[in-house]
Every structure is written in structure tokens, then in C-alpha cells.
Design an enzyme around this catalytic site. Sequence first.
Site, PDB file in Angstrom:
ATOM      1  CG  HIS A  65     -53.819 -58.965  48.272  1.00 29.28           C
ATOM      2  ND1 HIS A  65     -55.305 -59.620  47.332  1.00 29.28           N
ATOM      3  CD2 HIS A  65     -53.078 -59.755  47.742  1.00 29.28           C
ATOM      4  CE1 HIS A  65     -54.768 -60.278  46.750  1.00 29.28           C
ATOM      5  NE2 HIS A  65     -53.124 -60.378  46.689  1.00 29.28           N
ATOM      6  CG  ASP A 124     -46.954 -58.498  45.397  1.00 31.20           C
ATOM      7  OD1 ASP A 124     -46.828 -60.052  45.112  1.00 31.20           O
ATOM      8  OD2 ASP A 124     -48.067 -58.408  45.637  1.00 31.20           O
TER       9      ASP A 124
END
Length: 460
Positions: free
Chosen positions: A328, A384
Site C-alpha cells: 500500500h 483491496d
Amino acid sequence: MGKTGTTEAPQQQAAATGALEIRDGRTGASYTVPILEAAVEGDTAIRGMDLRQIKADPQEFGLMSYDPAFMNTASCKSAITFIDGDKGILRYRGYPIEQLAEGASFLEVAWLLRRGELPTQTEYNKWVHDITFHTYVHENIRKFLEGFRYDAHPMSILCSAVAALSSFYPEAKNIQDPEQRNISIVRLLAKLPTIAAFAYRHVKGLPFIYPDNDLGYVENFLSMVARMSESRYEANPVFTRALEILFILHADHEQNCSTNAVRAVGSSHVDPFSAVAAGIAALYGPLHGGANEAVLHMINEIGHPKNIPAFIDGVKSGKGQRLMGFGHRVYKSYDPRARIVKQLADEVFKQVGMDKDLEIAMELERIALSDDYFVSRKLYPNVDFYTGLIYRSMAFPTSFFTVLFAVARTAGWLAQWEEMLLDKEQKIARPRQIYVGHGERPYRSALGEGARSSKDSIRK
């Protein structure tokens, strides 16, 4: 429920706690620039305008900072969401995301993001009532949606329909009126699920299902999406809880691309429907809201668990293979939301069973958490990775994943929009640029004498 009132949480101000001494090597001049430090979490910054005093010549504009994509520039002060990417911390108004996901409802979190404190029972009951009874949309919105092609992307439909709402509520332009702001916020939170569900049904070629105001926020949304001929929709409680938690996790995430878009567009003092439509447009991009779609595309590309070793080798060798849903930009350790969603995913998978695609995903997860190549690079599964798998298990089409994201993020967008409006330091967004084009040069047309005469003939 909290026991505090609805007063806006006091925004912690950044105070000057030191100074930065700058010496300009061009002129030999020295400058003292105050260093601002946040009262709570200790973020430090200097004001960009303080650099303007640094000039090689009095006629110059002054020094600017050059920061593409705002990698190290704070555009605002905010009291809404705190992230510490190195430590894997995410808090809404000071409350750890883990605690909110465990015990709060999405509408309780939506109130918290906007108001700064948890609602009392009385406040919460009225908040839920107001949102519940604004879920219907004007019939002309329905006709508007029916004008889209059957294969239109649901995010395009959602973005257009939310922008169109501003024409139904012209009074929403009176953004300095607290009552008008409040009703606009209620309308957006209430109608986003309805429009999203209508977009889903339109793409599927199914009749629209109107809201059922006897149902809760998430269950009503699922009813509008999935109800067929039954007289009363009863949602799978595992799916209802999963979607409620995912909405909470996606409700806000500091100054990301879409939130920045809402603030920037909102800084022109446009109505909130238009500002939120700008956020939806930003979220539509594959580098932002489309990340969980990319996970499913990656799994489809792998095709079978036996192909995973070759895929992993391709990732390590850098030969074009990309590991989607891992790592991320903000979190340099584990994404705190991923821990929550991992447990949620396990519960959903128990409900629907495992298939080939889930086997691929679980094997990728196992490798990433045990292989030093990924661990040393802190490429852990992020939120995600799991949300795409959960949405798929709930039978949502891949193109609809970002719509679900938008429904949840509307709560954060609206809180950020109102905070921006009430911040006396904020002005209309207008970044500077570093001009790299031509200097002044004379006009000499390359079109010849005929160009002017053809223009004149067009005018005539």
C-alpha cells in the site's frame, strides 16, 4: 452509543514550535521559517507561502515548492481521519478502526465522521429516521437512468446521476446555510444506495426495486439489488454484516485522490451533489477505486492454482507480472483494515464455499505471508485483496465493486467537504505551476494568405 452531544469536535491547531533556517546559496541571504507542529500527533510542516519571501531578485515571484501528486504537501488541516502508515494505524476522530468495525453501525460512523463525536441514542434515532425517509429518488431520475445503454459501466451511471441530483435540489447551492447543508448531506447518504442499486438493476436488465423503509441501511441496499419476486426480502445475515463492516472500513481514508477532488471542487463553493460527483469520477480511475477489480483480473489471469509458482517467479523477476492487492502507498507495515477483512472473508467463504479462484487467492496470501521476498518488501495483502474476493463471493459483478466503494466513501467525502467549508483558512484551490514552455515569440502563420480569407468567409 456515545453519551456526548453533537457539538463539533474542536479542531487541533498546528502551532509554531521551532524554526527552519534557510540560506539562499544564490544571494547569501538567510531566512527564518516557522515550523508548525500538530498538537496531537506531532506532524510538522512549514507554510508554503513562507517560501515566497526567498527571491534572487526583488522582481521575482518567489520560491515555490515543486511536489507532483502532493507526495509531501499538506493541503489542509483535518480532524477527521488519522493514519500512521509505518505503524499500521487508522482512526476515525480518534477511534481505532478495529473498534468501530467491531461495534459500530455504518450510520453511526457517518455521524461520527461529520460531527466529531458519537451520537446519543436520541440523535442516532433521528439521524437514521431522516436518512431512511429520504431514500426515494424523483421518478425523473429513474427515467434518466433508463436512458443509459444496457452495457454502460455502473460507475458512469452513478457519477452522472449524482451530478443530476443538483438540478432537482437547486436550494443545495446555499451551502452557507447549516440547514441546507444538513438536508443535502442526508439526501446524499440516503439516495446513493438507491441510485447504486438502480444502476445495478439497469445493467442487469432487471426492474428497479424501490426502497423498503422497514429495513436497515445495508439490508435495504441489498434488497434493492437482489430482490426478485418475493414479497419481503430477507438478507443473508453474514452478507449484511460483511457489507456493513466493509462500508465502515471504506468510509474515509484521509486526503486520497477522490477526497482531494471533493475538497478541490467544493472549494469553488459548488453544491455538494456536484462535489461528490467529482469524487465519484476520481474514484472511477483504476489507480484508485479499481484496485479490488484488479485483484480479480489477476486471479483470472493465473487461471489455476498449479500456475501460481510460475506467476510468482514472474513477479520476482520483474518480467511484467504484477502482484495486485499487496502492499500500500500509505501503509508501510500491515494495512489495519486487511486484518479485519481477512477474518470477514473467512466467514463469507464458509457461507459460500471454496472454488478454484478462492484457492488461488488463498495460496497467494500464504506465499506472501511466508516468502521473505514479499515480507522484506512489506508486500502484505491489503484491504483491496480481500474485499474483491468478498464482493465476488456475494455475487456482485466486478464492474460494481467500485460502486460499493463509492456508497461507503460518500460519508467521508461529505464530512471532508463540510470541514473544508468551515475552515476559515481555505480558499478556492488553485495550485501553482512551473512553466517549462516557450518564451515570448512573434506570431507567424504557416497557413498562408488563404487562411484569413477562409475565416472571413465562414463569418459571412
